[in-house]
Every structure is written in C-alpha cells, then in structure tokens.
Design a protein around this motif. Structure first.
Motif, short mmCIF file in Angstrom:
data_model
loop_
_atom_site.label_atom_id
_atom_site.label_comp_id
_atom_site.label_asym_id
_atom_site.label_seq_id
_atom_site.Cartn_x
_atom_site.Cartn_y
_atom_site.Cartn_z
N ALA A 252 -5.48 35.42 7.09
CA ALA A 252 -6.76 34.99 7.67
C ALA A 252 -7.91 35.48 6.78
O ALA A 252 -8.43 36.57 6.94
N ALA A 253 -8.27 34.64 5.81
CA ALA A 253 -9.26 35.04 4.80
C ALA A 253 -10.63 35.35 5.40
O ALA A 253 -11.26 36.34 5.01
N ARG A 254 -11.08 34.54 6.32
CA ARG A 254 -12.41 34.81 6.90
C ARG A 254 -12.41 36.10 7.70
O ARG A 254 -13.36 36.87 7.65
N ALA A 255 -11.36 36.35 8.43
CA ALA A 255 -11.28 37.61 9.20
C ALA A 255 -11.31 38.79 8.24
O ALA A 255 -12.00 39.78 8.49
N ALA B 197 -4.54 37.13 -2.28
CA ALA B 197 -4.02 35.95 -1.59
C ALA B 197 -4.60 34.66 -2.17
O ALA B 197 -4.17 33.57 -1.82
N GLY B 198 -5.61 34.78 -3.04
CA GLY B 198 -6.22 33.60 -3.64
C GLY B 198 -7.13 32.87 -2.66
O GLY B 198 -7.39 31.69 -2.82
N CYS B 199 -7.61 33.58 -1.65
CA CYS B 199 -8.48 32.98 -0.64
C CYS B 199 -9.93 33.36 -0.94
O CYS B 199 -10.23 34.53 -1.16
N PHE B 200 -10.79 32.40 -0.93
CA PHE B 200 -12.19 32.66 -1.18
C PHE B 200 -13.02 31.95 -0.12
O PHE B 200 -12.65 30.89 0.36
N ILE B 201 -14.15 32.55 0.18
CA ILE B 201 -15.07 31.96 1.15
C ILE B 201 -16.10 31.16 0.35
O ILE B 201 -16.78 31.72 -0.50
N MET C 144 -5.38 29.01 12.94
CA MET C 144 -6.24 29.69 13.87
C MET C 144 -7.61 29.02 13.85
O MET C 144 -8.14 28.70 12.79
N ALA C 145 -8.19 28.81 14.99
CA ALA C 145 -9.45 28.08 15.12
C ALA C 145 -10.60 28.76 14.37
O ALA C 145 -11.46 28.09 13.82
N GLY C 146 -10.61 30.09 14.35
CA GLY C 146 -11.69 30.81 13.68
C GLY C 146 -11.75 30.54 12.19
O GLY C 146 -12.82 30.57 11.59
N GLU C 147 -10.62 30.24 11.59
CA GLU C 147 -10.59 29.96 10.16
C GLU C 147 -11.24 28.61 9.85
O GLU C 147 -11.73 28.40 8.76
N LYS C 148 -11.25 27.72 10.81
CA LYS C 148 -11.81 26.38 10.60
C LYS C 148 -13.28 26.30 10.99
O LYS C 148 -13.98 25.38 10.59
N ALA C 149 -13.75 27.25 11.77
CA ALA C 149 -15.14 27.25 12.24
C ALA C 149 -16.09 27.64 11.11
O ALA C 149 -15.70 28.32 10.17
N THR C 150 -17.30 27.19 11.20
CA THR C 150 -18.30 27.53 10.19
C THR C 150 -18.67 29.01 10.31
O THR C 150 -18.86 29.51 11.42
N PRO C 151 -18.77 29.72 9.18
CA PRO C 151 -19.11 31.14 9.23
C PRO C 151 -20.61 31.40 9.35
O PRO C 151 -21.03 32.55 9.40
N ASP C 152 -21.41 30.34 9.38
CA ASP C 152 -22.86 30.50 9.50
C ASP C 152 -23.20 31.26 10.78
O ASP C 152 -22.64 31.02 11.84
#
Length: 71
Positions: free
Chosen positions: A32-35, A62-66, A1-9
C-alpha cells in the motif's frame, strides 16, 4: 484497497489514531504505497524520522511512487 485509488488531495493524517490506522494498513497490505507515504510523513512530523526513512525506503524498493497532478 479503496484508499489506494482515492485522490490524496487534502489528506493530512496527523493524529495518533491516524498513525494507528496507517500502521495497521501497512501491516495488512505491505504494498500500500499511499499508506506508506502518509505513514512516512506522519513519522517525520512526530519526530520519528528513522521510522519514516524506513517507510519511504520500502516505497522505493517496491517501485511505488506517488504522482501529483500538475497544478
């Protein structure tokens, strides 16, 4: 998903529409960790910290970290 690759800034979801979108994304893409991260923050902001704790807990399981870039 594109949102996962975009910068969260500068991403500050804070409306009911944002809440609906994030809940939809998490339902469609459970990993979707960022979501989940943004959803947890939004739940906390809207005084739904129990829901937010659950969302953040799922990220950890899930072992996902930002990772933030160093300033």
């Amino acid at each position: 998903m594109a949102g996962e690759k975009a910068t969260p800034d500068y991403c500050f979801p804070n409306t009911l529409f944002d809440l609906t979108v994030l809940e939809y994304i998490v339902k469609q893409e459970p990993d979707a960790a960022r979501a989940r991260y943004f959803l947890g923050n939004l739940y906390y902001d809207k005084k739904r910290s129990d829901d937010g704790d659950s969302s953040v807990g799922n990220i950890r399981k899930a072992g996902c970290f930002i990772h933030r870039r160093p300033s």
